[in-house]
Design an enzyme around this catalytic site. Structure first.
Site, PDB file in Angstrom:
ATOM      1  N   GLY A   1       0.822  -1.200   0.000  1.00  0.00           N
ATOM      2  CA  GLY A   1       0.000   0.000   0.000  1.00  0.00           C
ATOM      3  C   GLY A   1       0.858   1.253   0.000  1.00  0.00           C
ATOM      4  O   GLY A   1       2.093   1.188   0.033  1.00  0.00           O
ATOM      5  N   ALA A   2       0.203   2.397  -0.037  1.00  0.00           N
ATOM      6  CA  ALA A   2       0.912   3.676   0.014  1.00  0.00           C
ATOM      7  C   ALA A   2       1.685   3.781   1.325  1.00  0.00           C
ATOM      8  O   ALA A   2       1.181   3.410   2.386  1.00  0.00           O
ATOM      9  CB  ALA A   2      -0.088   4.824  -0.112  1.00  0.00           C
TER      10      ALA A   2
ATOM     11  N   SER B   1       4.050   2.042   2.487  1.00  0.00           N
ATOM     12  CA  SER B   1       4.248   0.759   3.161  1.00  0.00           C
ATOM     13  C   SER B   1       5.713   0.390   3.362  1.00  0.00           C
ATOM     14  O   SER B   1       6.019  -0.525   4.122  1.00  0.00           O
ATOM     15  CB  SER B   1       3.565  -0.355   2.357  1.00  0.00           C
ATOM     16  OG  SER B   1       4.174  -0.485   1.076  1.00  0.00           O
TER      17      SER B   1
ATOM     18  N   SER C   1       9.198   0.851  -1.604  1.00  0.00           N
ATOM     19  CA  SER C   1      10.288   1.491  -2.355  1.00  0.00           C
ATOM     20  C   SER C   1      11.608   1.385  -1.603  1.00  0.00           C
ATOM     21  O   SER C   1      12.657   1.112  -2.199  1.00  0.00           O
ATOM     22  CB  SER C   1       9.966   2.964  -2.623  1.00  0.00           C
ATOM     23  OG  SER C   1       8.871   3.078  -3.497  1.00  0.00           O
TER      24      SER C   1
ATOM     25  N   ALA D   1      12.359   5.908 -13.253  1.00  0.00           N
ATOM     26  CA  ALA D   1      11.293   6.666 -12.601  1.00  0.00           C
ATOM     27  C   ALA D   1      10.122   6.837 -13.557  1.00  0.00           C
ATOM     28  O   ALA D   1      10.303   7.270 -14.690  1.00  0.00           O
ATOM     29  CB  ALA D   1      11.819   8.034 -12.177  1.00  0.00           C
TER      30      ALA D   1
ATOM     31  N   HIS E   1      12.712  11.099  -2.763  1.00  0.00           N
ATOM     32  CA  HIS E   1      13.184   9.792  -3.230  1.00  0.00           C
ATOM     33  C   HIS E   1      14.605   9.896  -3.784  1.00  0.00           C
ATOM     34  O   HIS E   1      15.437   9.024  -3.519  1.00  0.00           O
ATOM     35  CB  HIS E   1      12.241   9.226  -4.300  1.00  0.00           C
ATOM     36  CG  HIS E   1      11.086   8.459  -3.748  1.00  0.00           C
ATOM     37  ND1 HIS E   1      11.202   7.172  -3.291  1.00  0.00           N
ATOM     38  CD2 HIS E   1       9.780   8.795  -3.604  1.00  0.00           C
ATOM     39  CE1 HIS E   1      10.016   6.743  -2.872  1.00  0.00           C
ATOM     40  NE2 HIS E   1       9.142   7.711  -3.045  1.00  0.00           N
TER      41      HIS E   1
ATOM     42  N   ARG F   1      18.052   8.007  -2.268  1.00  0.00           N
ATOM     43  CA  ARG F   1      18.884   7.090  -3.045  1.00  0.00           C
ATOM     44  C   ARG F   1      20.363   7.407  -2.894  1.00  0.00           C
ATOM     45  O   ARG F   1      21.190   6.498  -2.904  1.00  0.00           O
ATOM     46  CB  ARG F   1      18.492   7.134  -4.527  1.00  0.00           C
ATOM     47  CG  ARG F   1      17.263   6.349  -4.837  1.00  0.00           C
ATOM     48  CD  ARG F   1      17.093   6.103  -6.312  1.00  0.00           C
ATOM     49  NE  ARG F   1      17.013   7.286  -7.133  1.00  0.00           N
ATOM     50  CZ  ARG F   1      15.916   7.997  -7.351  1.00  0.00           C
ATOM     51  NH1 ARG F   1      14.789   7.658  -6.765  1.00  0.00           N
ATOM     52  NH2 ARG F   1      15.936   9.044  -8.139  1.00  0.00           N
TER      53      ARG F   1
END
Length: 168
Positions: A9-10, A12, A15, A33, A49, A53
């Site tokens: 889910g969002a 969660s 990623s 992306a 994000h 990284r």
């Protein structure tokens, strides 16, 4: 090399989990992306994000042409695709043939020789969407997730940052 599919889910942790796995298998990595910064909030998410990284990542923007992006990644790189949910939304928005694009993606995944990590939202656990478009998206996402899972070596469901192995 293994193709790994991470669902959840969002917010969660899917990623983050995908990033950790990719970083474990190769010092050379390509991040594909699918998001577009169409508003300030999405721009902030993308920036967060990117900052998470850090170094060691080459980023390729592929809001629509995911198969071409996969094919252009260096052979020594681990590849992280984040995420199939936004890719599907982009396809639908641009009125592309979702079934044909999904089949092309799965065919490309079956040919990959390097490790690939794919992130997608599990959208079928909530309420039935109120609108026709919302229901069409939820259904298309469910079909895409099933099709992608069928060609992957490993499938994990991530909830509250904890992975649950479903396949592999």
């Amino acid at each position: 090399m293994a193709i790994t599919f991470l669902l959840g889910g969002a917010r969660s942790g899917k990623s983050r989990r995908a990033q950790e796995l990719a970083e474990q298998v190769s010092p050379d990595r390509t991040f594909i992306a699918t998001a577009e910064a169409l508003d300030d909030e999405m721009g902030r998410r993308i920036a967060r994000h990117q900052a998470d990284r850090g170094t060691g990542w080459q980023t390729v923007e592929a809001p629509l042409d995911l198969v071409a992006a996969l094919g252009s990644a260096p052979l020594e790189d681990a590849i992280l695709v984040d995420c199939l949910t936004l890719w599907l939304s982009n396809l639908m928005h641009h009125e592309r043939d979702v079934d044909a694009e999904s089949e092309s993606l799965c065919a490309a995944l079956e040919m990959m020789t390097q490790p690939v990590f794919l992130v997608s939202n599990e959208v079928g656990l909530g309420l039935v969407p109120e609108t026709k478009l919302g229901r069409a998206f939820r259904d298309a996402q469910g079909r895409l997730n099933q099709r992608v899972a069928s060609v992957c070596d490993v499938v994990e469901f991530v909830a509250a940052g904890l992975p649950l192995r479903l396949k592999g």
